[in-house]
Scaffold this active site. Structure first.
Site, PDB file in Angstrom:
ATOM      1  N   ARG A   1       0.846  -1.178   0.000  1.00 37.37           N
ATOM      2  CA  ARG A   1       0.000   0.000   0.000  1.00 37.37           C
ATOM      3  C   ARG A   1       0.889   1.237   0.000  1.00 37.37           C
ATOM      4  NH1 ARG A   1      -5.546  -0.262   1.397  1.00 37.37           N
ATOM      5  NH2 ARG A   1      -5.405   1.974   1.780  1.00 37.37           N
TER       6      ARG A   1
ATOM      7  N   HIS B   1      13.785  -1.617  -1.589  1.00 37.49           N
ATOM      8  CA  HIS B   1      13.339  -1.650  -2.981  1.00 37.49           C
ATOM      9  C   HIS B   1      14.343  -2.445  -3.816  1.00 37.49           C
ATOM     10  CE1 HIS B   1      11.146  -0.306  -6.516  1.00 37.49           C
ATOM     11  NE2 HIS B   1      12.313  -0.045  -7.085  1.00 37.49           N
TER      12      HIS B   1
END
Length: 204
Positions: free
Chosen positions: A95, A113
């Site tokens: 989210r 990431h």
């Protein structure tokens, strides 16, 4: 001592590496840990509770008008997760946090990431790297700001891209390095050894 909240949506493999490091003493300076998922069937919830004895919680969208992030803030603060005493780790949390949430927990939210940011932001970073034909990619731990994968960079690790790589093979190799640098970044943060200066992270 810091409190730690780990937000997950799925299996929580980075969460597991963090919890293992806390349990072994590799990461010190963490007092209490809470794992929150936005999906009630996330496998990481069972891993956290049964393998590590960590308190877990599920936060779902509200049908009465309260926003998701408002509910999340209530749950965090109910468990003593505040800006002044805590760190929030996003570990496969699918989210996007609202600007209001990020402001409340400014510079206390970190994310991992699967690319060497600022390259290949957003979804499918490994696929982006293969399409671009780069010879090196990697992973990045960064502070979360209002943008998508745009916050100040804490740590990075390079991963080679081979000619025969698929998305799965490259993802698997990057994930190994993710586990290592996420633990290292949290260790530095928990011991107050990272300083933000002029939008850059300095190790002290």
């Amino acid at each position: 001592m810091k409190n730690l909240a780990i937000l997950i949506s799925g299996r929580g493999s980075n969460m597991k590496s963090i919890l293992r490091a806390i349990k072994s003493g590799e990461i010190d300076g963490i007092k209490n840990v809470l794992v929150i998922s936005n999906r009630p069937n996330a496998p990481g919830l069972e891993i956290a509770s049964k393998e590590f004895g960590i308190k877990t919680s599920i936060v779902l969208p509200d049908e009465n008008g309260q926003t998701f992030d408002e509910k999340l803030i209530v749950e965090l603060q109910r468990n003593d997760i505040f800006e002044h005493n805590s760190i929030i780790c996003l570990a496969g949390y699918m989210r996007i946090l609202s600007p209001e949430f990020v402001k409340i927990y400014k510079n206390k939210i970190i994310n991992i990431h699967p690319s060497l940011l600022p390259s290949f932001k957003g979804l499918n970073a490994q696929k982006q790297a293969l399409i671009a034909g780069v010879k090196v990619t990697g992973c990045t731990v960064h502070l979360v700001d209002d943008g998508i994968d745009t916050g100040p960079i804490l740590l990075q690790k390079c991963v080679p891209v081979y000619d025969a790589d698929t998305i799965d093979s490259l993802s698997a190799r990057i994930l190994v390095e993710e586990h290592e640098i996420y633990v290292k970044a949290l260790k530095l943060l928990a011991s107050n050894r990272l300083l933000l200066k002029d939008n850059k992270i300095i190790q002290i």
